[in-house]
Scaffold this active site. Structure first.
Site, short mmCIF file in Angstrom:
data_model
loop_
_atom_site.label_atom_id
_atom_site.label_comp_id
_atom_site.label_asym_id
_atom_site.label_seq_id
_atom_site.Cartn_x
_atom_site.Cartn_y
_atom_site.Cartn_z
N SER A 116 42.42 45.12 44.35
CA SER A 116 43.37 44.12 44.65
C SER A 116 44.06 44.17 46.43
CB SER A 116 44.74 44.73 43.64
OG SER A 116 45.57 46.09 43.69
N HIS A 156 42.07 42.29 38.15
CA HIS A 156 41.92 41.69 38.79
C HIS A 156 40.63 40.98 38.58
CE1 HIS A 156 46.10 42.09 41.48
NE2 HIS A 156 45.68 43.63 40.55
N LYS A 186 48.05 39.03 34.83
CA LYS A 186 47.27 37.99 35.56
C LYS A 186 47.28 37.15 34.69
CE LYS A 186 47.55 42.52 38.25
NZ LYS A 186 47.58 43.64 37.22
#
Length: 400
Positions: free
Chosen positions: A184, A212, A243
């Site tokens: 990240s 991610h 996300k």
């Protein structure tokens, strides 16, 4: 000694100084929804600091799903999944995720952080060894502590060091190799092919934190394992809904026997309230869009490539990668905080990454992008960043 003396330590003195100098970059309130452009400090601001990778937080179908779920199920579940807090929607989300990820089963958690705590602390114990990348997420480190397993760390993406750690583990110990899929902070990708080879050689299991990676990597957005063509080689996927899936919560995907074990032994799972109805519905709607529109994944790549090319053409020093996370070197804490304030004043939001989160002299502006960013927004951000980097005081390594 007074317990609260720590509230006045050197770190808090620094925080107070940043606030006094009007360069404190944290807890800035948005007065609009999360999107490629937001309202911050009464100013239209290009958002290049969120993890809204597919741009689904403002998608009409996602919003509608959340509203309808509240109208039908109410605002909360008032209990844990283990007892009265399981809705049919939780089960449907888990089934749909398992199908999408090509795994036998999925269990969901209330947050991404809690997912790592719940998975690792259930799977690993005192007789086990966890071997993790040094740049793994903080939740993985906390999970290792909660598990009471021995933690060994290898240098970031260093496969020789990983093998050295594997060689040191006694044969009577269970081994879990755990790594972020897409890191990240640096925006780089785990060397999964070599991790798989070493895991087979030393009899270890593999867990990938794909918080991610989901919606970002792979042709269909299934994450790091799809990116490398190794979907059958990863034992446990962990991911989040906060996300790419525009909601809140997390999950574990694995063989059914492993998922069932975690569901019946994970204290963070058993003793936490379940994901709210609206969050489940929004995640399901976002997953449906991802499945039906994989072109959003390629759009995200195009946006990221455009931004990376533009920054490099303007002479901005970035960490090289191929993902929508583009870190920009600022080197010192002071220059990082100044850059964030100067960019906000120009209507661009980025995230500061300072020591001790990174080594001294390696501070960054973490920028991240969304599939729905327009070229006009990206051009504004490129121009602002290039201007600010030129206006910052020069970096002198000898001052560190």
């Amino acid at each position: 000694m007074d317990l609260f003396d720590k509230c006045h330590n050197e770190f808090m003195q620094m925080v107070n100084g940043l606030q006094r100098d009007n360069v404190y970059p944290y807890f800035t309130a948005l007065t609009s929804g999360q999107d490629t452009e937001v309202i911050m400090n009464d100013r239209k601001t290009v958002m290049i600091g969120s993890n809204n990778y597919l741009g689904l937080t403002s998608h009409p179908e996602v919003i509608k799903a959340g509203i309808e779920a509240i109208e039908k199920y109410g605002s909360g579940c008032s209990g844990s999944r283990f007892l009265n807090g399981t809705l049919d929607q939780h089960i449907l989300l888990e089934q749909e995720l398992a199908e999408f990820l090509h795994k036998e089963a999925v269990v969901t958690f209330s947050t991404g952080f809690q997912s790592n705590l719940g998975i690792i602390s259930a799977i690993c114990g005192r007789n086990d060894v966890i071997i993790g990348d040094k740049e793994n997420h903080a939740s993985i480190y906390d999970a290792c502590r909660l598990s009471y397993a021995k933690l060994l760390r290898y240098e970031h993406n260093d496969m020789e060091d990983l093998e050295r750690q594997l060689k040191s583990v006694p044969e009577d110990k269970g081994i879990l190799i755990v790594t972020d899929g897409l890191f990240s902070m640096g925006g780089d990708i785990a060397n999964l092919p070599e991790i798989v080879k070493l895991a087979k050689k030393y009899g270890a299991r593999i867990m990938v934190d794909d918080a991610h990676g989901l919606g970002v990597l792979g042709e269909h957005g299934r994450g790091t394992a799809e990116y490398w063509g190794l979907e059958d080689e990863v034992d446990i996927y962990m991911g989040t809904f906060s996300k790419s899936l525009a909601s809140l919560g997390g999950y574990m995907a694995a063989k059914k026997e492993v998922v069932d074990f975690v569901k019946h032994t994970s204290r963070p799972f058993i003793f936490s309230a379940s994901i709210t109805p609206a969050s489940v519905a929004c995640a399901r709607a976002a997953l449906k869009i991802l499945r039906e529109h994989p072109e959003r994944v390629s759009q995200l790549r195009e946006v990221s490539d455009y931004m990376r090319k533009g920054l490099k053409e303007r002479g901005v020093a970035i960490i090289e990668a191929t993902t929508p996370i583009i870190p920009i070197y600022t080197y010192t804490n002071e220059r990082t905080f100044m850059a964030c304030r100067m960019l906000q004043d120009r209507g661009v939001y980025v995230n500061p990454v300072v020591s001790p989160a990174v080594p001294v002299g390696q501070c960054l502006l973490r920028t991240s992008y969304t599939a729905t960013h327009t070229k006009e927004q990206l051009d504004r951000a490129i121009e602002a960043i290039a201007e600010v980097m030129k206006e910052l005081p020069p970096y002198n390594p000898n001052e560190e």
